[in-house]
Design a protein around this motif. Sequence first.
Motif, mmCIF file in Angstrom:
data_model
loop_
_atom_site.group_PDB
_atom_site.id
_atom_site.type_symbol
_atom_site.label_atom_id
_atom_site.label_comp_id
_atom_site.label_asym_id
_atom_site.label_seq_id
_atom_site.Cartn_x
_atom_site.Cartn_y
_atom_site.Cartn_z
ATOM 1 N N THR A 1 92.755 62.994 17.169
ATOM 2 C CA THR A 1 92.487 61.730 17.850
ATOM 3 C C THR A 1 93.207 60.577 17.167
ATOM 4 N N ASN B 1 97.017 60.895 17.632
ATOM 5 C CA ASN B 1 97.433 60.532 18.992
ATOM 6 C C ASN B 1 97.486 59.019 19.166
ATOM 7 N N TYR C 1 100.847 57.331 20.331
ATOM 8 C CA TYR C 1 100.899 56.630 21.607
ATOM 9 C C TYR C 1 101.472 55.231 21.427
ATOM 10 N N TRP D 1 97.579 66.474 25.762
ATOM 11 C CA TRP D 1 98.799 66.278 24.985
ATOM 12 C C TRP D 1 98.808 64.902 24.320
ATOM 13 N N LEU D 2 99.469 64.826 23.185
ATOM 14 C CA LEU D 2 99.584 63.565 22.459
ATOM 15 C C LEU D 2 100.604 62.662 23.150
#
Length: 464
Positions: free
Chosen positions: A312, A315, A319, A373-374
């Motif tokens: 988490t 990511n 992102y 998916w990341l």
Amino acid sequence: MLTSLVALLITLGVLALYDRKTYSEKMMRDVTVLAGVIGENAASSIVFNDPETAKSTLAALRAQPHVTHALLFNGDGKVFAEYGRGEVDRQVPRDGVTFIENEIEVTNPIFFNNARVGTVHLHSDVGELRERRSRYLVIAGIVLVGASLVALLFSLFLQRAISRPLVALRNVAKRVSREKNYALRADKSSNDEVGQVIDGFNEMLGEIRKRDAEIQERHRQEMALARSIQTSVLPRTFEFPGFDVSAVMYPAEEVGGDFYEFRPSNGSAWIGVGDVTGHGVTSGLIMMMAQSMFTMLCEQSNGHISPAKFITLLNRAMYYNLRSRLAQDRFMTLVVAKLDRDGKMVYAGAHTDLLIYRAATRNVERLATDGLWLGITEDIAHVTNDRSVNLARGDVALFHTDGVTEARNMAGECFDLDRLTNYLRDLHDAPATDIVTKIAHAAWNWAGTPKDDVSLLALKRSVS
């Protein structure tokens, strides 16, 4: 041929107009002279009032087929003698020459002893002019056909000296564009302007080839440096008590987009295997970015963070960097596992299936890695969960990227998961290094010309 024929048509047109004008003037002069002769011969007949003699004089016009009508007027303006048929104006016209449509009219005075005694009026058609024009058109057509044949013969002959070298030059240019082969050269057959163009083209190819070689060499050096940098951040040792660990990555290009990491921390070991969409420099850059974040999270975990939380946090950072910094609409599949010395392994993430060879049953289990998916969305905590599995002594866990199972041979057949499972079952007794190396070679050779990166990481728990 077109240039020659256009020039010839212009020439023939100008000559036709000039001939029509000059011949029309000649006809008018001839009719005027004829009218003068008739007037002189008929003057005495008018003076002595002898119409029969005047008619005989006009009858001589039969030798002039283009004279259609002739009138002799006496001094009172009355018709004295007439030649021809048909209705004509019997009023004395004005002296002079007129060209009306298809007819020439000539009116001349008749003198006798310097006194005007009458008028002669002749009508002549232009049939001779039309006949001349018809003959001219026939001659012009013959000239055009003959000139076309001569021009065609000359063009076929000159094609060897002009057109064929240019066509050959065009064909070489197309081959260079299609094959990117700058070693090709056009053949030179003469030292004229075409030969100079070919020389310039060949010199240009030589310069392009030299520049292309320099660019390729510079690109090779840069890619070698990029690959060296990428491989330098990958783990070189896989030391963890009670386990034999090894990994391998074969990039489809100089720089790959696959990712793997193994990092012992606080009595456990963090494992990561992932794949960035695509391959090449951009994917390699994203892979290195993920590796740096992975290392940072391992250092800050202090043994208390779970793989789901790990994924988490990673990511969220990925992102932000992908969207805000790199402006890339890419994503990354990743599975993160935490391995304890007692064989317990907790994992989370979305990636290819995890294969585990069980020494007790000699079977291979396939464990799905579910999640998101990341890089798709900023927060994936609600779809990322921890799962656990225990590795008994002699068991082998195999992580892989889709470049292994999706490698296609010439027939389009995939290496697939079943074939990978069989390889793992056959190689379970081999060291971890042999397992990943032999499977990677098998998938690489299966593809012939691989289109995607091939990566594997194996964990083999020691028997004793």
